[in-house]
Design a protein around this motif. Structure first.
Motif, PDB file in Angstrom:
ATOM      1  N   ARG A   1      -9.677  -1.739   7.028  1.00 51.59           N
ATOM      2  CA  ARG A   1     -10.059  -0.323   6.990  1.00 51.59           C
ATOM      3  C   ARG A   1     -11.455  -0.105   7.557  1.00 51.59           C
ATOM      4  O   ARG A   1     -11.758   0.990   8.022  1.00 51.59           O
TER       5      ARG A   1
ATOM      6  N   SER B   1      -7.714  -5.781   2.972  1.00 54.61           N
ATOM      7  CA  SER B   1      -7.539  -4.341   3.125  1.00 54.61           C
ATOM      8  C   SER B   1      -8.848  -3.663   3.499  1.00 54.61           C
ATOM      9  O   SER B   1      -8.884  -2.801   4.388  1.00 54.61           O
ATOM     10  N   ARG B   2      -9.930  -4.040   2.830  1.00 53.79           N
ATOM     11  CA  ARG B   2     -11.219  -3.434   3.145  1.00 53.79           C
ATOM     12  C   ARG B   2     -11.665  -3.781   4.553  1.00 53.79           C
ATOM     13  O   ARG B   2     -12.166  -2.932   5.294  1.00 53.79           O
TER      14      ARG B   2
ATOM     15  N   THR C   1      -7.868  -7.300  -1.655  1.00 52.79           N
ATOM     16  CA  THR C   1      -8.917  -6.318  -1.365  1.00 52.79           C
ATOM     17  C   THR C   1      -9.704  -6.707  -0.118  1.00 52.79           C
ATOM     18  O   THR C   1     -10.020  -5.867   0.718  1.00 52.79           O
TER      19      THR C   1
ATOM     20  N   PHE D   1      -9.091   5.467   1.526  1.00 58.86           N
ATOM     21  CA  PHE D   1      -9.268   4.164   0.884  1.00 58.86           C
ATOM     22  C   PHE D   1     -10.764   3.919   0.670  1.00 58.86           C
ATOM     23  O   PHE D   1     -11.170   3.074  -0.120  1.00 58.86           O
TER      24      PHE D   1
ATOM     25  N   PRO E   1       0.828  -1.215   0.000  1.00 59.11           N
ATOM     26  CA  PRO E   1       0.000   0.000   0.000  1.00 59.11           C
ATOM     27  C   PRO E   1       0.867   1.273   0.000  1.00 59.11           C
ATOM     28  O   PRO E   1       2.064   1.229   0.265  1.00 59.11           O
TER      29      PRO E   1
ATOM     30  N   ILE F   1      -2.184   3.627   4.810  1.00 56.46           N
ATOM     31  CA  ILE F   1      -3.387   2.839   4.530  1.00 56.46           C
ATOM     32  C   ILE F   1      -3.590   1.733   5.572  1.00 56.46           C
ATOM     33  O   ILE F   1      -4.655   1.620   6.156  1.00 56.46           O
TER      34      ILE F   1
ATOM     35  N   ASP G   1      -4.959   3.776  -3.853  1.00 51.04           N
ATOM     36  CA  ASP G   1      -4.880   2.342  -3.570  1.00 51.04           C
ATOM     37  C   ASP G   1      -6.141   1.573  -3.962  1.00 51.04           C
ATOM     38  O   ASP G   1      -6.078   0.517  -4.582  1.00 51.04           O
ATOM     39  N   ARG G   2      -7.275   2.137  -3.587  1.00 55.05           N
ATOM     40  CA  ARG G   2      -8.517   1.393  -3.789  1.00 55.05           C
ATOM     41  C   ARG G   2      -8.789   1.206  -5.277  1.00 55.05           C
ATOM     42  O   ARG G   2      -9.205   0.135  -5.718  1.00 55.05           O
TER      43      ARG G   2
END
Lengths: 537, 537
Positions: free
Chosen positions: A293, A289-290, A286, A309, A249, A253, A521-522
């Motif tokens: 976050r 990371s999602r 993803t 993000f 990232p 992030i 990033d997203r």
């Protein structure tokens, strides 16, 4: 020569590791691959340690699908975690990829998850029951975080790193930590505490590093999802070398809070380290990371950027800028990989143009100086404490011999870095591209101690641009003969190119690197997922 | 003693300044304030240099309203810029607030704007015709950017700083640059090139700094909108001292690209400098920031964070956490200001609670060490080059005598900084507040050379939280008698408190500081605008 004190500690640590693998998961002599076996992966099945169902669980699902099946009740957390612990145990015996082994704790955690699921009929979070591994440099309470320094062994962590807390709150089960190199500044995974990690795909080649243990265990499918760190390529190099996906990232992030640094805390040289996932699919990068976050980690980690993000990415067919080469010339399989990928994207109707960035070798030389501003005083001090030697892979990259710099020199280097960042941004804007496609390195995995260039990865750390690794093809002696017309542009090019052998590299994973603009990033994850589908069907 | 070389350069620079003010804008002897005049502001009108219309233009509109009138055609750019140049000329003669004077270029620019407006019937941008000043440390092609170092005079900049380019593209007219202190690390504006800047409200007290020239000229209404920089309070201290509004953004919001640093480039000590506006109203701070962000400056400046300021702020009545005191005890007018403000917000129905942050003195001590990691080698070298002496205000704050630190010490300091950031974030989350109300300093403006504490401002630089200054009341001998019950908590408290004199400070502006969470800049501006309306009707 008498056994040195540090060797006794090494032996004690290896004994501890062995004791943490149940005896029924130990490979019998007869199941060991014969000397010279290249591809170690088939031994997961042939070992007889995993049942057919356990092989099915570990082989047929990425983390996203696995979490889906657990949520539906197809598998219990206990059976998933058991299957992965077994497979990680086999990986460890064949590839030496683990450091701290936590199978017993993992099974207990899985039991609690199953109880919760039975009680509520719901998963505790999006990672419910997903077995995860973490690079050695994270704290897990009760386990060492030695980072491969003898001096730091047998000092169990007294708290968990924040990211460990977060993934557990999301339902993940941490089954082990994974190997890294001494100093954590080289693209290998070798140290005096845990030894060297092997690449399961081509076992005579290195696993890469510094998150080499992660790359290896993911590739062996001994983990469903891993976390590495990256300041020069340490997630991307092992992802590429072992044929898995990886995501570095932008800074800000994903949370590094309370991690176990392998150097002076913070290492604020001007190039920040980041952590990120290694996985079996783009969508798994993803997913992790999602999920992380979504807990709003910026309310706990002051280094994180809020709400960025979370901006919804747009549906688009990104304009692709291809870096065919910068700074270092490529081995034939890598060159072919980039060319085939660019051609395939063009065929699929994407706009693909050549992109020429500021010279990667110049960017790399600034990074090499910034990484060593203190003359590596921390690792030198730690090695001296225990009287342990420098390993060969560290000696070889040259960082070890750099002198400390003055503050004024550091400021000049950072000014230079700023200029290069500006040049890159201007190039990117002028080219009007959405995403960059470039090599992950000048070569595939190479023999141990020979990976001395991080040119193609560290450049994006210097820029702080997000980047993902997508496996694409493998080295093939028929398609990738030695390039007899090769004229080296420099001594380093000659050295790097001399490493290539068509038979030596046969079967080695060839990866692509996709790069997005800083903090985009997203959108990068979404774009790369689309391109991965086109490239890998 | 013979005149030193540096004094000849000083004289030449002063002569250059004088030559850049048209003779008809020079104050006649008879119009000069008598010795001992406290409030210099009425002399703008009594000087006779500005017409009634010009007085009206400069006095009755904030930048937002002014831009609106220009857009409607009420005033031409030329008459607005002329009015402001005249008033800035008077300010300069009374307060010595300017450095590089650009009136001729400004009038030419205004003419071009009027031509454009006539041709198209439209303004070129949201700042069309708005006269602006910039702190000395920005490059304007053709003018020096000496930052008050003799060694850097008579070396005109060969390019514009990026922010200069941007505001010009939006229609703003740069009329002058403004004074700063030697080293730019103290809360004054005094150097050997330009001398010392006066506070127009209470002329025997300092203008504060380092953006002291900005605070002074804004307060005199000699500029409609100014840009300062802030690494320890350098926007907020002069805004507070001179009774104007100021905004220190989080790092990554407004562009510093190609600015004229007063120290080793980048100064990457771990506490980044930022630039931001000083203005006559809260909404002007937003006007400037939104206008600059609308050009997507992150496509030109790699240090900026994209799309974050652009998140639409919510309509809300923020929960206010009040820091009544931290680290340093307050002078009576400041204490009263905070208490009155808190009471007024409560009366208006806002939720107001006490907020206790990590100790500000501890935060400040980390900052003081980080600002001086090289023992101030850059300013020392520059002063030595020209053989110019250290000014008293710099000598006095103690930074001058700090020793260089090792990289290991710097890393320890940054680790400490990280811990304090974590503590602050935890306090903030636990308190469940939206915004902090706290003093801008322990005191109002003080006599020259006595401003040695940046405790209440630098703490937010260490945190990288955005903060705005809102003028609120003025020191009043009747309401703010000496506190005879005062028991100093430390030597520094005794020293700071000894500065207070009810008559000495009479009339000095008392400001409030509002602070938002890191990168919550847009919401902070909106919240502070609402609170300002409540507090200042």
């Amino acid at each position: 020569m008498a056994t040195q004190l540090w060797q006794k500690i090494q032996a004690a640590k290896k004994a501890e590791q062995a004791a943490r693998i149940p005896s029924e998961w130990k490979l019998p002599e007869t199941a060991l691959p014969p000397h010279g076996t290249v591809d170690l992966r088939p031994y997961a099945a042939s070992s007889g340690i995993l049942s057919d169902r356990e092989l099915h669980i570990t082989e047929k699902y990425d983390a996203t699908a696995l979490a889906g099946e657990i949520a539906k009740g197809t598998f219990s957390a206990v059976e998933v975690v058991t299957a992965y612990c077994k497979r990680a145990a086999v990986a460890q015996q064949l590839c030496n990829c683990l450091t701290e082994i936590m199978f017993l704790d993992a099974m207990e955690a899985a039991k609690r998850l199953d109880v919760e699921y039975k009680k509520t009929g719901k998963v505790v979070g999006p990672l419910h029951g997903v077995p995860m591994t973490f690079k050695e440099c994270f704290h897990v309470k009760g386990y060492d975080a030695s980072d491969g320094y003898i001096s730091r062994t047998f000092e169990p962590s007294t708290y968990d790193s924040y990211l460990i807390e977060v993934v557990r709150s999301l339902g993940a089960v941490v089954i082990a930590k994974t190997n890294t190199p001494q100093t954590m500044l080289v693209a290998e995974a070798e140290n005096n505490v845990f030894g060297r990690t092997k690449n399961p795909v081509v076992s005579h080649l290195t696993s890469g590093g510094s998150s080499g243990g992660e790359g290896s265990v993911l590739s062996f499918k001994g983990s469903a999802l891993g976390i590495g760190t990256d300041v020069g390529g340490s997630i991307r190099i092992p992802a590429a070398a072992n044929g898995v996906y990886g995501y570095k990232p932008s800074f800000g992030i994903l949370p590094m809070l309370k991690y176990a640094a392998s150097n002076w805390v913070g290492m604020n040289t001007g190039i920040p380290a980041v952590c990120g996932p290694l996985a079996r699919s783009m969508r798994d990068l993803t997913l992790l990371s999602r999920a992380v976050r979504e807990v709003k980690p910026w309310t706990a980690d002051p280094a994180l950027i809020p709400n960025i993000f979370e901006l919804e990415p747009v549906d688009r067919r990104p304009v692709v800028g291809v870096i065919y080469q910068s700074g270092l010339m490529l081995h034939p399989p890598i060159r072919r990989g980039i060319q085939e990928a660019a051609a395939k994207l063009k065929e699929a109707g994407f706009e693909v143009k050549e992109f020429t960035p500021p010279d990667f070798q110049e960017i790399r030389s600034v990074a090499a100086e910034l990484f060593t501003i203190d003359g590596l005083s921390y690792p030198k001090r730690e090695l001296e404490k225990a009287g342990e030697p420098v390993v060969e892979s560290v000696m070889k990259i040259g960082h070890w011999f750099k002198n400390p710099k003055t503050h004024e020199q550091v400021w000049e280097l950072n000014a230079k870095k700023g200029e290069l960042q500006k040049q890159m941004l201007d190039c990117w804007q002028e080219a009007a591209i959405d995403i960059v496609l470039c090599p992950a390195g000048p070569h595939t995995a190479v023999p141990p101690n020979d990976w001395y260039s991080d040119t193609y990865t560290v450049s994006w750390n210097v820029m702080d641009y997000p980047a993902v690794i997508v496996p694409f093809t493998t080295a093939d002696p028929d398609k990738d003969p030695k390039d007899w017309t090769f004229v080296p542009l420099s001594l380093e090019n000659r050295k790097v190119q001399a490493l290539y052998g068509p038979e030596l590299m046969a079967g080695a994973p060839v990866a692509l690197q996709f790069v997005g603009p800083r903090l985009g990033d997203r959108q990068l994850l979404k774009d790369a997922e689309l391109l991965d589908k086109v490239l890998n069907n």
